[in-house]
Design an enzyme around this catalytic site. Sequence first.
Site, PDB file in Angstrom:
ATOM      1  N   GLN A 195      41.786 -94.572 -45.217  1.00 25.92           N
ATOM      2  CA  GLN A 195      42.683 -93.449 -45.512  1.00 25.92           C
ATOM      3  C   GLN A 195      44.057 -93.711 -44.891  1.00 25.92           C
ATOM      4  OE1 GLN A 195      41.792 -90.736 -47.507  1.00 25.92           O
ATOM      5  NE2 GLN A 195      43.986 -90.317 -47.400  1.00 25.92           N
ATOM      6  N   ASP A 238      40.851 -98.541 -54.126  1.00 24.43           N
ATOM      7  CA  ASP A 238      42.143 -97.862 -54.196  1.00 24.43           C
ATOM      8  C   ASP A 238      43.094 -98.643 -55.107  1.00 24.43           C
ATOM      9  OD1 ASP A 238      42.433 -95.413 -53.026  1.00 24.43           O
ATOM     10  OD2 ASP A 238      42.830 -96.175 -51.005  1.00 24.43           O
ATOM     11  N   LYS A 270      36.510 -86.426 -50.532  1.00 26.28           N
ATOM     12  CA  LYS A 270      36.010 -87.663 -51.147  1.00 26.28           C
ATOM     13  C   LYS A 270      34.513 -87.816 -50.896  1.00 26.28           C
ATOM     14  CE  LYS A 270      40.489 -89.884 -51.016  1.00 26.28           C
ATOM     15  NZ  LYS A 270      41.461 -90.725 -50.300  1.00 26.28           N
TER      16      LYS A 270
END
Length: 289
Positions: A97, A120, A53
């Site tokens: 995460q 997200d 990422k």
Amino acid sequence: MSALILDGKAIAAAVRQELKATVTQFRAKGITPGLAVCLVGEDPASDVYVRNKVRACEEVGIRSVELRLPATTTQVELEALIDRWNADDTIDGILVQLPLPKGLDAGPIVARIATHKDVDGFGMENLGQLTAGKPALVACTPAGVMEILRRHSLNTGWSLRGKHAVVVGRSITVGRPMALLLLQANATVTICHSQTADLKSFVSSADLLVAAAGQRHLVQGDWVKPGAVVIDVGIHRGEDGKLSGDVDFAPAAALASAITPVPGGVGPMTIAMLLANTVQACQARRVGA
Ligand code: NDP
């Protein structure tokens, strides 16, 4: 094999190129999009995801802030970090995460991320917006599937409108938002899950199949309706190190009109859409229409 291969790797590269051009315009105005990523603990798979990422951010000109915290980090410390990033004007997107190490509760952490920085798309506000038919920041994997389908339509004239779309899987992160996006695009949607009786009969009637069950080769090739578009979200690593999906690829590709491979299908799209969400969040908050 007759199906067109939907090349997610190439589409993701094209998305990144487009984002790079947009980011260049933002930077010319003195605004650099920023993504903050937090990794707690030392899960090796998560470590790879975070590194990928951060690298993808660099490629398109997004500034990334990467914080690695020990597994001993407390809930209070993590919440304080989210509060800091929420208040930081230079950060447009926040990502924690998952999964978090034992002892940390992901729910309140995700809920604490400001809605307009929830890149997200897992927060209740963004899920609610999607449910209401007004999507804002949409979960990256289903958004990536929609981008594959959008380009397939542009290239071939294929249309989702009125088609029967079957989604196998109902997780908050993939299956559910996927089904809502397909509904939004005027498909007639069926959601299947582990309690569905006679999965084969639903799959066999799908003009579009999205398999996101996390069960290797759950969908047998001969279940696929001839001419269907097949999207395989599943990722499984075999003992030989090879990746495969939820769909038995070769026999499915013999019947489908188009299909995503594993690897190289949906996987590369997820990070590309994370970058897209970060740019979208930056545009909405700091650049304007
Ligand atoms: P989850 O385990 O959270 O959800 C799986 C879903 O599939 C559940 O809704 C479950 O039903 C359903 N399911 C499980 N077994 C069956 C079955 N035998 N028949 C029908 N439905 C079934 O997984 P995720 O949604 O997070 O991920 C799904 C897959 O996608 C995984 O392989 C994952 O690795 C992959 N993935 C890939 C990404 C990418 O970037 N390509 C990103 C995210 C995920 P129930 O609700 O009843 O339990």
